[in-house]
Motif scaffolding. Sequence first.
Motif, PDB file in Angstrom:
ATOM      1  N   THR A  49     -59.429  66.960 -24.484  1.00  0.00           N
ATOM      2  CA  THR A  49     -58.339  66.171 -23.915  1.00  0.00           C
ATOM      3  C   THR A  49     -57.229  66.036 -24.953  1.00  0.00           C
ATOM      4  OG1 THR A  49     -59.175  64.041 -24.713  1.00  0.00           O
ATOM      5  CG2 THR A  49     -60.035  64.840 -22.580  1.00  0.00           C
ATOM      6  N   GLU A  50     -56.075  65.591 -24.512  1.00  0.00           N
ATOM      7  CA  GLU A  50     -54.963  65.396 -25.449  1.00  0.00           C
ATOM      8  C   GLU A  50     -55.338  64.400 -26.538  1.00  0.00           C
ATOM      9  OE1 GLU A  50     -50.320  63.816 -25.327  1.00  0.00           O
ATOM     10  OE2 GLU A  50     -51.245  64.626 -23.512  1.00  0.00           O
ATOM     11  N   ASN A  51     -56.031  63.316 -26.149  1.00  0.00           N
ATOM     12  CA  ASN A  51     -56.451  62.313 -27.130  1.00  0.00           C
ATOM     13  C   ASN A  51     -57.438  62.901 -28.135  1.00  0.00           C
ATOM     14  OD1 ASN A  51     -54.863  60.305 -26.102  1.00  0.00           O
ATOM     15  ND2 ASN A  51     -56.494  59.306 -24.939  1.00  0.00           N
ATOM     16  N   GLN A  52     -58.332  63.766 -27.662  1.00  0.00           N
ATOM     17  CA  GLN A  52     -59.298  64.374 -28.565  1.00  0.00           C
ATOM     18  C   GLN A  52     -58.633  65.314 -29.557  1.00  0.00           C
ATOM     19  OE1 GLN A  52     -61.839  66.035 -25.557  1.00  0.00           O
ATOM     20  NE2 GLN A  52     -63.357  64.375 -25.733  1.00  0.00           N
ATOM     21  N   GLU A  53     -57.633  66.063 -29.094  1.00  0.00           N
ATOM     22  CA  GLU A  53     -56.900  66.930 -30.008  1.00  0.00           C
ATOM     23  C   GLU A  53     -56.159  66.112 -31.063  1.00  0.00           C
ATOM     24  OE1 GLU A  53     -54.441  69.335 -27.555  1.00  0.00           O
ATOM     25  OE2 GLU A  53     -56.039  70.783 -27.081  1.00  0.00           O
ATOM     26  N   GLU A  54     -55.539  65.004 -30.632  1.00  0.00           N
ATOM     27  CA  GLU A  54     -54.838  64.143 -31.580  1.00  0.00           C
ATOM     28  C   GLU A  54     -55.807  63.546 -32.592  1.00  0.00           C
ATOM     29  OE1 GLU A  54     -52.817  61.224 -29.283  1.00  0.00           O
ATOM     30  OE2 GLU A  54     -51.241  62.595 -28.589  1.00  0.00           O
ATOM     31  N   TYR A  55     -57.019  63.218 -32.144  1.00  0.00           N
ATOM     32  CA  TYR A  55     -58.024  62.637 -33.030  1.00  0.00           C
ATOM     33  C   TYR A  55     -58.404  63.618 -34.142  1.00  0.00           C
ATOM     34  CZ  TYR A  55     -62.311  60.158 -34.396  1.00  0.00           C
ATOM     35  OH  TYR A  55     -63.277  59.482 -35.083  1.00  0.00           O
ATOM     36  N   TYR A  56     -58.546  64.890 -33.786  1.00  0.00           N
ATOM     37  CA  TYR A  56     -58.849  65.897 -34.798  1.00  0.00           C
ATOM     38  C   TYR A  56     -57.720  66.031 -35.803  1.00  0.00           C
ATOM     39  CZ  TYR A  56     -63.066  67.902 -32.636  1.00  0.00           C
ATOM     40  OH  TYR A  56     -64.328  68.118 -32.161  1.00  0.00           O
ATOM     41  N   ASP A  57     -56.490  65.883 -35.344  1.00  0.00           N
ATOM     42  CA  ASP A  57     -55.327  66.129 -36.198  1.00  0.00           C
ATOM     43  C   ASP A  57     -54.958  64.934 -37.063  1.00  0.00           C
ATOM     44  OD1 ASP A  57     -55.093  68.671 -35.170  1.00  0.00           O
ATOM     45  OD2 ASP A  57     -53.640  68.097 -33.619  1.00  0.00           O
ATOM     46  N   ASP A  58     -55.429  63.749 -36.711  1.00  0.00           N
ATOM     47  CA  ASP A  58     -55.038  62.525 -37.426  1.00  0.00           C
ATOM     48  C   ASP A  58     -56.142  62.115 -38.390  1.00  0.00           C
ATOM     49  OD1 ASP A  58     -54.130  60.131 -38.317  1.00  0.00           O
ATOM     50  OD2 ASP A  58     -53.836  59.226 -36.344  1.00  0.00           O
ATOM     51  N   TRP A  59     -55.949  62.385 -39.670  1.00  0.00           N
ATOM     52  CA  TRP A  59     -57.011  62.115 -40.648  1.00  0.00           C
ATOM     53  C   TRP A  59     -57.228  60.619 -40.888  1.00  0.00           C
ATOM     54  CZ3 TRP A  59     -55.790  59.551 -45.202  1.00  0.00           C
ATOM     55  CH2 TRP A  59     -54.425  59.482 -45.546  1.00  0.00           C
ATOM     56  N   GLU A  60     -56.246  59.763 -40.544  1.00  0.00           N
ATOM     57  CA  GLU A  60     -56.399  58.324 -40.784  1.00  0.00           C
ATOM     58  C   GLU A  60     -57.195  57.632 -39.677  1.00  0.00           C
ATOM     59  OE1 GLU A  60     -52.797  56.548 -43.176  1.00  0.00           O
ATOM     60  OE2 GLU A  60     -52.055  57.601 -41.393  1.00  0.00           O
ATOM     61  N   HIS A  61     -57.192  58.195 -38.454  1.00  0.00           N
ATOM     62  CA  HIS A  61     -57.889  57.596 -37.308  1.00  0.00           C
ATOM     63  C   HIS A  61     -57.572  56.110 -37.146  1.00  0.00           C
ATOM     64  CE1 HIS A  61     -59.845  61.331 -36.974  1.00  0.00           C
ATOM     65  NE2 HIS A  61     -60.891  61.116 -37.743  1.00  0.00           N
ATOM     66  N   PRO A  62     -56.300  55.754 -36.998  1.00  0.00           N
ATOM     67  CA  PRO A  62     -55.972  54.310 -36.905  1.00  0.00           C
ATOM     68  C   PRO A  62     -56.546  53.657 -35.655  1.00  0.00           C
ATOM     69  CG  PRO A  62     -54.080  55.669 -36.343  1.00  0.00           C
ATOM     70  CD  PRO A  62     -55.117  56.606 -36.881  1.00  0.00           C
ATOM     71  N   ASP A  63     -56.661  54.399 -34.565  1.00  0.00           N
ATOM     72  CA  ASP A  63     -57.216  53.842 -33.323  1.00  0.00           C
ATOM     73  C   ASP A  63     -58.482  54.641 -32.986  1.00  0.00           C
ATOM     74  OD1 ASP A  63     -55.036  52.038 -32.903  1.00  0.00           O
ATOM     75  OD2 ASP A  63     -53.840  53.767 -32.309  1.00  0.00           O
ATOM     76  N   SER A  64     -59.478  54.517 -33.839  1.00  0.00           N
ATOM     77  CA  SER A  64     -60.646  55.375 -33.712  1.00  0.00           C
ATOM     78  C   SER A  64     -61.553  54.988 -32.577  1.00  0.00           C
ATOM     79  CB  SER A  64     -61.448  55.340 -35.032  1.00  0.00           C
ATOM     80  OG  SER A  64     -61.828  54.018 -35.334  1.00  0.00           O
ATOM     81  N   HIS A  65     -61.392  53.789 -32.014  1.00  0.00           N
ATOM     82  CA  HIS A  65     -62.281  53.373 -30.917  1.00  0.00           C
ATOM     83  C   HIS A  65     -61.725  53.765 -29.550  1.00  0.00           C
ATOM     84  CE1 HIS A  65     -64.930  51.279 -33.657  1.00  0.00           C
ATOM     85  NE2 HIS A  65     -63.904  50.641 -34.175  1.00  0.00           N
ATOM     86  N   PHE A  66     -60.481  53.443 -29.311  1.00  0.00           N
ATOM     87  CA  PHE A  66     -59.879  53.737 -27.989  1.00  0.00           C
ATOM     88  C   PHE A  66     -58.450  54.195 -28.169  1.00  0.00           C
ATOM     89  CE2 PHE A  66     -63.066  50.450 -27.266  1.00  0.00           C
ATOM     90  CZ  PHE A  66     -63.864  51.062 -26.320  1.00  0.00           C
TER      91      PHE A  66
END
Length: 416
Positions: free
Chosen positions: A399-416
């Motif tokens: 999903t778009e959110n999953q792709e963004e999660y891979y690309d964002d090393w800080e994971h500021p919103d790692s839960h939702f």
Amino acid sequence: MADETDVSDPLGWTRDHTPLLRSYQREYGETTPLEGYSIGVATHMEAKSGVFVETLAEAGAEVLFTGSEPHSTKGEVVEYLDEQDGIESYVEAGMSEEAWVDAQHALLEEEPDFILDDGAELIARVHADHPEIAQTIVGGGEQTTAGITRLEAMEDQDVLEFPVYSVNDTPMKHFFDNVHGTAESSLTNALMTTNTMLSGKTVVVAGYGYCGRGIARKARGMGAKTVVTEVDPRKALEAHMDGHRIASMDEATPEGDYFITSTGNREVLRREHFEQMQDGAILANAGHFDVEIAIPHLEDLAENESTPTEGVTRYHLPDGRQLDLLADGRLVNLTGPYSKGHPAEVMDMTFAMMVMAADDMLTEDRDLAPGVYAIPDRVDRTVADRKLETLDCSIDDLTENQEEYYDDWEHPDSHF
């Protein structure tokens, strides 16, 4: 390409079980991306290899093929391919070692643009014997562990004249061909030749690379007690964690019923091991070259030899023990009396990767310097996707959110 219903076609059955190669034949038959190139091929010339060769020809290439081993050639396949346009053979069934070498020289003297190899037979020979031709070759692809070992040695010694894709090391090859193809075909042919069973037997597997681990796992799955010998402590630990017993070959030899070598090195089984083996031990080689079992040592130890059944050489030792060698110490899955090589379904992937190695290097990456290169991940994934399509299997997309999660090393919103 022959009609699929032609029962006299030696490739017909294999085409039914190589849907990936057939899909490339259909596509490349229209686009002909390899038109204008000549490709030298060395491989075990049987039915799967035949479909591989005709796929290259469908892509527009002029294909010059020979055997990577003189005793695995199927005459009906060579004869069929010889009748097809754009394909020329430099091998025949039953040829001698000398004739086989001469045929490789003849192929290389035609100055192919690209080489798709097995065991680095053509690539090593063109560098050793035809250096002026090596300098004109665009590139190559290699499908075996033994071949990659040779190529890496050539690279380390700074003698490699052109880039070569390491097809053997790409996931779409070693996870399937090496693990499953080598294991199933080696065990199947050993058991068919001997009409024995593995259940309850002790099987000693020399080497725990991708091929060795597949052999050991499948042998254990058939009820065998498995012992793995290794020279690499990490691979030995991997075998231990996979549930196999680890031992030196000296420790394993007195108790093994079956010995299967798959190391890529020489004299893995030698005199001191033969002297300790129990009566009736069966020896087989699943490595590329016929050097893993030291046959001269067996010959020196034996009082005489016999052939108790086709494909088995029995060595009679002075103390009354008998040791049985399969396929003359050559590749047991390709040179035994019942051997047909790896299953078509797995070679479908390996040969597709070989075709794509030629396609990619000839049409995309012509500026590579000499050396051994991994196949680009994009190519490997493309072949995997197409193979899944032929199996009518679906996988998820990120999903778009999953792709963004891979690309964002800080994971500021790692839960939702």
